[in-house]
Design an enzyme around this catalytic site. Structure first.
Site, PDB file in Angstrom:
ATOM      1  N   ASP A  62      24.981  31.128 -46.694  1.00 48.13           N
ATOM      2  CA  ASP A  62      26.333  31.513 -46.291  1.00 48.13           C
ATOM      3  C   ASP A  62      26.607  32.970 -46.664  1.00 48.13           C
ATOM      4  O   ASP A  62      25.913  33.545 -47.494  1.00 48.13           O
ATOM      5  CB  ASP A  62      27.391  30.577 -46.885  1.00 48.13           C
ATOM      6  CG  ASP A  62      27.113  30.217 -48.326  1.00 48.13           C
ATOM      7  OD1 ASP A  62      27.329  29.059 -48.714  1.00 48.13           O
ATOM      8  OD2 ASP A  62      26.657  31.120 -49.081  1.00 48.13           O
ATOM      9  N   ASP A  64      29.384  35.481 -48.037  1.00 48.12           N
ATOM     10  CA  ASP A  64      30.681  35.651 -48.690  1.00 48.12           C
ATOM     11  C   ASP A  64      31.075  37.127 -48.694  1.00 48.12           C
ATOM     12  O   ASP A  64      30.232  38.010 -48.827  1.00 48.12           O
ATOM     13  CB  ASP A  64      30.615  35.143 -50.135  1.00 48.12           C
ATOM     14  CG  ASP A  64      30.343  33.644 -50.189  1.00 48.12           C
ATOM     15  OD1 ASP A  64      30.641  32.957 -49.194  1.00 48.12           O
ATOM     16  OD2 ASP A  64      29.823  33.177 -51.225  1.00 48.12           O
ATOM     17  N   ASP A 141      28.344  35.643 -62.488  1.00 42.70           N
ATOM     18  CA  ASP A 141      27.454  35.078 -63.514  1.00 42.70           C
ATOM     19  C   ASP A 141      26.207  35.916 -63.779  1.00 42.70           C
ATOM     20  O   ASP A 141      26.011  36.412 -64.889  1.00 42.70           O
ATOM     21  CB  ASP A 141      27.099  33.609 -63.192  1.00 42.70           C
ATOM     22  CG  ASP A 141      26.691  33.354 -61.746  1.00 42.70           C
ATOM     23  OD1 ASP A 141      26.562  34.332 -60.983  1.00 42.70           O
ATOM     24  OD2 ASP A 141      26.481  32.183 -61.380  1.00 42.70           O
TER      25      ASP A 141
HETATM   26  P1  ATP Z   1      23.347  29.759 -53.339  1.00 46.23           P
HETATM   27  O1  ATP Z   1      22.245  30.454 -52.657  1.00 46.23           O
HETATM   28  O2  ATP Z   1      22.920  28.532 -54.016  1.00 46.23           O
HETATM   29  O3  ATP Z   1      24.581  29.589 -52.511  1.00 46.23           O
HETATM   30  P2  ATP Z   1      24.976  31.651 -54.688  1.00 46.23           P
HETATM   31  O4  ATP Z   1      24.640  32.683 -55.717  1.00 46.23           O
HETATM   32  O5  ATP Z   1      25.457  32.147 -53.372  1.00 46.23           O
HETATM   33  O6  ATP Z   1      23.706  30.739 -54.540  1.00 46.23           O
HETATM   34  P3  ATP Z   1      27.458  30.222 -54.858  1.00 46.23           P
HETATM   35  O7  ATP Z   1      27.750  28.986 -55.613  1.00 46.23           O
HETATM   36  O8  ATP Z   1      27.520  30.201 -53.373  1.00 46.23           O
HETATM   37  O9  ATP Z   1      25.990  30.662 -55.328  1.00 46.23           O
HETATM   38  O10 ATP Z   1      28.391  31.351 -55.439  1.00 46.23           O
HETATM   39  C1  ATP Z   1      28.617  32.588 -54.798  1.00 46.23           C
HETATM   40  C2  ATP Z   1      28.777  33.707 -55.828  1.00 46.23           C
HETATM   41  O11 ATP Z   1      29.891  33.439 -56.689  1.00 46.23           O
HETATM   42  C3  ATP Z   1      27.581  33.860 -56.768  1.00 46.23           C
HETATM   43  O12 ATP Z   1      26.578  34.670 -56.206  1.00 46.23           O
HETATM   44  C4  ATP Z   1      28.224  34.502 -57.977  1.00 46.23           C
HETATM   45  O13 ATP Z   1      28.402  35.884 -57.790  1.00 46.23           O
HETATM   46  C5  ATP Z   1      29.604  33.850 -58.028  1.00 46.23           C
HETATM   47  N1  ATP Z   1      29.614  32.659 -58.885  1.00 46.23           N
HETATM   48  C6  ATP Z   1      29.341  31.389 -58.501  1.00 46.23           C
HETATM   49  N2  ATP Z   1      29.454  30.528 -59.520  1.00 46.23           N
HETATM   50  C7  ATP Z   1      29.810  31.247 -60.592  1.00 46.23           C
HETATM   51  C8  ATP Z   1      30.086  30.941 -61.957  1.00 46.23           C
HETATM   52  N3  ATP Z   1      29.999  29.690 -62.399  1.00 46.23           N
HETATM   53  N4  ATP Z   1      30.452  31.956 -62.777  1.00 46.23           N
HETATM   54  C9  ATP Z   1      30.555  33.225 -62.316  1.00 46.23           C
HETATM   55  N5  ATP Z   1      30.293  33.571 -61.065  1.00 46.23           N
HETATM   56  C10 ATP Z   1      29.927  32.622 -60.186  1.00 46.23           C
HETATM   57 MG    MG Z   2      26.242  30.942 -51.743  1.00 45.07          MG
END
Ligand code: ATP
Ligand code: MG
Length: 444
Positions: A62, A64, A141
């Site tokens: 996705d 963002d 994070d």
């Molecule tokens: P994935 O590929 O699994 O979607 P992702 O890094 O995009 O991995 P998401 O859960 O979609 O994970 O979260 C999007 C963004 O939001 C992350 O890249 C991070 O910057 C932020 N984020 C998500 N969860 C947390 C958290 N628990 N604490 C701080 N920042 C977070």
């Molecule tokens: Mg994501």
């Protein structure tokens, strides 16, 4: 504005000719949102996992977007936009089945002016404090998750050293690891999951704190842990995720009774079966075949089930009753940590309870089991058990044939049983019913 000396590294702009992100790899809907925000005079950035994945040459799942426009200002720009969330207020811009999430830069500081709440352990309950792009970066994070791709000049903006860390394939928490894990214990699981998925290592300081803080998972929301389990085990990297959880001492935090059962299973057969099942799950996902949370949890909790069943039988509980009680007890204990919904826990229990029925050969029972809605899942599960312990070959052969031609399978089974009995001595020839109620044996 964040005091620049508080940033872990000097801010850095990586121009277009020094990184690999190309607009042709970004979803057209995300590009539309970015351009619209930019044209309206707002900052517009692709952020988070998408930037990380694009830098690695992977396809993000996705896209963002982060901006300095408030959610209300975003809503004003897009007809197809709705505002969601309380803890995090977000704008969703909807294009058919695709949803582009647009978040306003947020800060982690609590100067009393915003809308932020924490509990006694330091967990963040609500936070709607808007901030600068630097604020937004440091509250994420991992450094690899805190990169921004600017639509204004196609550069990547890095405030925390994430660009280097992506190049070196390392997951590194932003800020003090203990504080960041205490704020949100799920970050420990995210470290393991993302490292498994991206084939990254976890930075030494970020990894070091995990075994000590693993018990904090007990206090995390059980619903969120269920979602996290699905991501850990149903995204195509289940085996690597499991090995990561084990290596970092997180298994007991997530699957407490399974962790105990694995530790006490000396032969290692239960662990072998679990890994085999997780590899099979990964293979199914790679082949675009469906996977089910019920089957996954049947696998993850099978060691706990076997152990509980053995304990109940040792206490003298009759096998059929012990099976039912073990299934209920394991489910009841697990849902306090991971909120497995009933629509998955019920079929999970059926998969377990059907295992004992594979030893039965009476015609009526065979026909009934073949038409059971959970037959196929239970049979696949039996095959997994065989892969780890090699003691169910006869049952598997029978049920493979029974699926093709039940009458033929029953005839063959009857003939085999007769010739077996002819070869047996008078003492060992027990009643035929003997075979039918073979209990599930721990470790098999
Ligand atoms: P994935 O590929 O699994 O979607 P992702 O890094 O995009 O991995 P998401 O859960 O979609 O994970 O979260 C999007 C963004 O939001 C992350 O890249 C991070 O910057 C932020 N984020 C998500 N969860 C947390 C958290 N628990 N604490 C701080 N920042 C977070
Ligand atoms: Mg994501």
């Amino acid at each position: 504005m964040t005091d620049p000396t508080l940033l872990p590294t000097a801010p850095r702009t990586i121009p277009r000719d020094q990184h690999a992100i190309s607009r042709k790899d970004i979803s057209p809907s995300a590009l539309r949102v970015l351009y619209r925000l930019h044209e309206a005079g707002y900052g517009a950035y692709l952020v988070g996992g998408a930037v990380r994945d694009l830098l690695l040459g992977e396809h993000p799942k996705d896209f963002d977007i982060a901006t300095d426009a408030t959610p209300e200002q975003v809503k004003h720009l897009f007809r197809n936009c709705r505002l969601i969330g309380r803890r995090f207020r977000l704008a969703h811009v909807v294009y058919g089945r695709e949803i582009i999430e647009v978040a306003t830069f947020r800060a982690n500081i609590d100067d009393g002016s915003g809308d932020r709440e924490q509990d006694q352990e330091g967990r963040v309950l609500r936070d709607n404090v808007y901030g600068s792009i630097e604020d937004d970066a440091v509250r994420r994070d991992f450094t690899a998750n805190a990169l921004y791709y600017a639509i204004s000049d196609f550069s990547v903006r890095d405030y925390v050293g994430g660009f280097e860390d992506v190049n070196n394939r390392v997951m590194k928490l932003i800020g003090d690891p203990e504080t960041r894990y205490r704020e949100d214990p799920v970050r420990m699981l995210r470290a393991v999951r993302l490292a498994a998925k991206l084939r990254f290592r976890i930075d030494h300081e970020s990894a070091e704190q995990i075994p000590k803080l693993a018990p904090l998972l007990q206090e995390a929301s059980a619903a969120r842990l269920f979602e996290e389990c699905l991501k850990l085990f149903l995204s195509g990297h289940a085996e690597a995720s499991f090995l990561g959880l084990e290596a970092h001492g997180l298994l007991a935090g997530l699957l407490p009774e399974t962790a105990v059962a694995l530790a006490s299973n000396r032969s290692g057969a239960l662990r072998r079966m679990l890994l085999e099942g997780l590899r099979a799950t990964d293979a199914r996902i790679a082949a675009d075949e469906p996977v089910s949370p019920a089957f996954l949890f049947a696998l993850l909790l099978w060691p706990a089930y076997c152990r509980t069943l053995a304990m109940l039988q040792a206490q003298g509980v009759h096998v059929a009753e012990a099976e039912r009680r073990a299934a209920d007890r394991v489910t009841l204990h697990q849902v306090t940590t991971v909120a497995l919904p009933r629509r998955f826990s019920l079929p999970m229990q059926e998969i377990w309870l059907l295992q004992a029925r594979f030893t039965q050969r009476q015609r009526k029972r065979v026909v009934r089991l073949l038409s059971h809605p959970r037959f196929r899942a239970a049979y696949d599960f039996l095959q997994l058990r065989q892969s780890a312990s090699d003691s169910h070959a006869e049952d598997i052969a029978f049920w493979a044939e029974a699926q093709r031609d039940p009458d033929h399978a029953l005839e063959v089974a009857a003939l085999t049983a007769e010739s077996d009995e002819e070869g047996e001595s008078a003492e060992s020839r027990g009643p035929r019913r003997r075979r039918r109620r073979r209990p599930v044996v721990v470790g098999h």
